[in-house]
Design a protein around this motif. Structure first.
Motif, PDB file in Angstrom:
ATOM      1  N   TYR A 119      -9.101   0.867  -0.515  1.00  0.00           N
ATOM      2  CA  TYR A 119      -7.930   1.432   0.145  1.00  0.00           C
ATOM      3  C   TYR A 119      -8.219   2.891   0.477  1.00  0.00           C
ATOM      4  O   TYR A 119      -8.891   3.609  -0.283  1.00  0.00           O
ATOM      5  CB  TYR A 119      -6.697   1.320  -0.743  1.00  0.00           C
ATOM      6  CG  TYR A 119      -6.188  -0.093  -0.890  1.00  0.00           C
ATOM      7  CD1 TYR A 119      -5.277  -0.622   0.014  1.00  0.00           C
ATOM      8  CD2 TYR A 119      -6.636  -0.908  -1.926  1.00  0.00           C
ATOM      9  CE1 TYR A 119      -4.814  -1.924  -0.116  1.00  0.00           C
ATOM     10  CE2 TYR A 119      -6.177  -2.211  -2.065  1.00  0.00           C
ATOM     11  CZ  TYR A 119      -5.273  -2.717  -1.152  1.00  0.00           C
ATOM     12  OH  TYR A 119      -4.834  -4.003  -1.281  1.00  0.00           O
TER      13      TYR A 119
ATOM     14  N   GLU B  46      -5.935  -0.022 -11.988  1.00  0.00           N
ATOM     15  CA  GLU B  46      -6.283  -0.156 -10.581  1.00  0.00           C
ATOM     16  C   GLU B  46      -5.537  -1.369 -10.040  1.00  0.00           C
ATOM     17  O   GLU B  46      -5.728  -2.478 -10.529  1.00  0.00           O
ATOM     18  CB  GLU B  46      -7.787  -0.340 -10.411  1.00  0.00           C
ATOM     19  CG  GLU B  46      -8.617   0.831 -10.901  1.00  0.00           C
ATOM     20  CD  GLU B  46     -10.115   0.558 -10.800  1.00  0.00           C
ATOM     21  OE1 GLU B  46     -10.666   0.743  -9.715  1.00  0.00           O
ATOM     22  OE2 GLU B  46     -10.693   0.139 -11.819  1.00  0.00           O
TER      23      GLU B  46
ATOM     24  N   THR C 284      -6.882  -3.981   2.742  1.00  0.00           N
ATOM     25  CA  THR C 284      -7.908  -2.965   2.590  1.00  0.00           C
ATOM     26  C   THR C 284      -8.415  -2.587   3.976  1.00  0.00           C
ATOM     27  O   THR C 284      -8.132  -3.264   4.977  1.00  0.00           O
ATOM     28  CB  THR C 284      -9.087  -3.480   1.755  1.00  0.00           C
ATOM     29  OG1 THR C 284      -9.744  -4.531   2.475  1.00  0.00           O
ATOM     30  CG2 THR C 284      -8.624  -4.000   0.398  1.00  0.00           C
TER      31      THR C 284
ATOM     32  N   THR D  68      -2.295  -0.142   5.208  1.00  0.00           N
ATOM     33  CA  THR D  68      -3.040   0.227   4.008  1.00  0.00           C
ATOM     34  C   THR D  68      -2.126   0.910   2.999  1.00  0.00           C
ATOM     35  O   THR D  68      -2.459   1.022   1.826  1.00  0.00           O
ATOM     36  CB  THR D  68      -4.211   1.172   4.335  1.00  0.00           C
ATOM     37  OG1 THR D  68      -3.714   2.315   5.060  1.00  0.00           O
ATOM     38  CG2 THR D  68      -5.257   0.464   5.182  1.00  0.00           C
ATOM     39  N   SER D  69      -0.982   1.383   3.479  1.00  0.00           N
ATOM     40  CA  SER D  69       0.034   1.966   2.605  1.00  0.00           C
ATOM     41  C   SER D  69       1.388   1.738   3.244  1.00  0.00           C
ATOM     42  O   SER D  69       1.548   1.942   4.446  1.00  0.00           O
ATOM     43  CB  SER D  69      -0.207   3.465   2.394  1.00  0.00           C
ATOM     44  OG  SER D  69       0.848   4.042   1.659  1.00  0.00           O
TER      45      SER D  69
ATOM     46  N   VAL E 206      -4.823   2.758  -6.780  1.00  0.00           N
ATOM     47  CA  VAL E 206      -5.080   1.471  -6.129  1.00  0.00           C
ATOM     48  C   VAL E 206      -6.570   1.165  -6.248  1.00  0.00           C
ATOM     49  O   VAL E 206      -7.372   2.010  -6.661  1.00  0.00           O
ATOM     50  CB  VAL E 206      -4.653   1.492  -4.644  1.00  0.00           C
ATOM     51  CG1 VAL E 206      -3.148   1.585  -4.528  1.00  0.00           C
ATOM     52  CG2 VAL E 206      -5.319   2.634  -3.893  1.00  0.00           C
ATOM     53  N   LYS E 207      -6.945  -0.053  -5.909  1.00  0.00           N
ATOM     54  CA  LYS E 207      -8.336  -0.466  -6.011  1.00  0.00           C
ATOM     55  C   LYS E 207      -9.195   0.231  -4.966  1.00  0.00           C
ATOM     56  O   LYS E 207      -8.697   0.672  -3.928  1.00  0.00           O
ATOM     57  CB  LYS E 207      -8.451  -1.989  -5.831  1.00  0.00           C
ATOM     58  CG  LYS E 207      -7.735  -2.796  -6.893  1.00  0.00           C
ATOM     59  CD  LYS E 207      -7.798  -4.282  -6.558  1.00  0.00           C
ATOM     60  CE  LYS E 207      -7.033  -5.117  -7.583  1.00  0.00           C
ATOM     61  NZ  LYS E 207      -7.027  -6.555  -7.225  1.00  0.00           N
TER      62      LYS E 207
ATOM     63  N   ASP F 232      -3.083  -3.128  -6.403  1.00  0.00           N
ATOM     64  CA  ASP F 232      -2.998  -3.202  -4.944  1.00  0.00           C
ATOM     65  C   ASP F 232      -1.580  -2.945  -4.447  1.00  0.00           C
ATOM     66  O   ASP F 232      -1.243  -3.292  -3.322  1.00  0.00           O
ATOM     67  CB  ASP F 232      -3.495  -4.564  -4.446  1.00  0.00           C
ATOM     68  CG  ASP F 232      -2.817  -5.733  -5.144  1.00  0.00           C
ATOM     69  OD1 ASP F 232      -1.820  -5.500  -5.864  1.00  0.00           O
ATOM     70  OD2 ASP F 232      -3.282  -6.869  -4.974  1.00  0.00           O
ATOM     71  N   GLU F 233      -0.750  -2.310  -5.292  1.00  0.00           N
ATOM     72  CA  GLU F 233       0.612  -1.958  -4.895  1.00  0.00           C
ATOM     73  C   GLU F 233       0.807  -0.458  -5.108  1.00  0.00           C
ATOM     74  O   GLU F 233       1.136  -0.011  -6.209  1.00  0.00           O
ATOM     75  CB  GLU F 233       1.636  -2.741  -5.722  1.00  0.00           C
ATOM     76  CG  GLU F 233       1.572  -4.248  -5.510  1.00  0.00           C
ATOM     77  CD  GLU F 233       2.621  -4.977  -6.337  1.00  0.00           C
ATOM     78  OE1 GLU F 233       3.738  -4.445  -6.461  1.00  0.00           O
ATOM     79  OE2 GLU F 233       2.309  -6.053  -6.857  1.00  0.00           O
TER      80      GLU F 233
END
Length: 295
Positions: free
Chosen positions: A195, A217, A125, A98-99, A191-192, A219-220
């Motif tokens: 997460y 927002e 996610t 997730t990270s 992030v979105k 996803d990185e």
């Protein structure tokens, strides 16, 4: 009943759409539909309700899906075990995160021990991670938050404080800490939703009476530091993801002890190769050393 029928059934059950399942399987829609029909004829029941162009699992289908997933899971584990026995120094680790803030250190340490083992990493996610873990399609996941399921082993490896990242020219940059309520009117980058860190901080902010206003927002998570540095917005950044070389100031959060728990997860029934067990020890050792540095 044929193994091919079960694979086709699984694909249709997960997508609930013949066109999408056929595309993923690289077969024609008519071939896929006929195969599903033969399976239903063999079983003597309908597994799907036909709703327009979509197929929706009915109660028979949902019950049968659990059995099929379990059977195909065991067959896949057998394949992995045999591959490991025949080529113990080769193979691929399937990882979900997730990270990825500390993953490069862990992978570097593992590669030094097992240079011929490949790895494939997916940024996921929380819900995507649960699905892949329950289907046994990943060896390990590094997740925040932890995930509790009967068939998933969950080991918390690190307690990671959340910090507020602001650009050097920000009005709060000369502070060492800040109360969450002071951030009510700020613009955020993050992030979105879905997460772990985002969901955690949204909930904490709501508890003090506001919802963060996000102007970005994505996803990185690694990109957030660059956006803060460019003064696009401020961000909630885990301590393990801080970049001290950037033109950013990191502030402690007052009155709330806001932390995320990082956990290593794996399916309890998934075959674990010697290389995968060694990877697990590398993860434990890395976070144990990190705890020593922060204490």
């Amino acid at each position: 009943m044929e193994l091919l029928q079960l694979h086709y059934f699984l694909a249709v059950a997960r997508s609930e759409h013949v066109t999408e399942a056929a595309r993923r399987l690289h077969v024609t829609q008519s071939s896929l539909s006929k195969t599903i029909q033969r399976l239903e004829d063999d079983l003597g029941v309908q597994l799907f309700d036909r709703i327009g162009r979509r197929l929706q699992l009915n109660d028979y289908g949902r019950r049968y899906l659990r059995r099929v997933e379990r059977a195909l899971f065991e067959l896949d584990q057998g394949r992995l075990e045999l591959n490991d026995l025949s080529s113990p120094d080769h193979g691929t680790l399937e990882l979900g995160v997730t990270s990825a803030s500390v993953l490069h250190y862990i992978l570097r340490n593992f590669r030094q021990k097992r240079p011929h083992i490949q790895f494939h990493v997916q940024m996921l996610t929380t819900q995507e991670m649960i699905a892949l873990l329950e289907r046994g399609e990943v060896d390990y996941c590094l997740s925040s938050p932890p995930i509790e399921r009967d068939d998933i082993e969950c080991r918390i490896v690190f307690i990671d404080p959340i910090l507020v990242a602001v650009p050097r020219g920000h009005r709060l940059a000369d502070r060492g800490s800040v109360a969450l309520a002071e951030l009510r009117e700020e613009w955020f980058v993050g992030v979105k939703a879905g997460y772990g860190t985002r969901d955690l901080m949204d909930e904490v902010c709501r508890s003090v009476g506001f919802a963060p206003h996000y102007v970005y927002e994505g996803d990185e998570p690694a990109r957030l530091v660059n956006l803060v540095e460019a003064e696009i917005g401020i961000a909630f950044i885990p301590s393990t993801a801080r970049n001290d070389r950037a033109q950013i100031k990191y502030l402690q959060i007052e009155t709330h002890e806001v932390v995320r728990e990082i956990a290593l997860l794996w399916h309890k029934s998934r075959y674990i190769s010697p290389a995968a067990r060694e990877f697990r020890e590398v993860v434990f050792d890395y976070f144990a050393a990190l705890k020593g540095q922060t204490n």
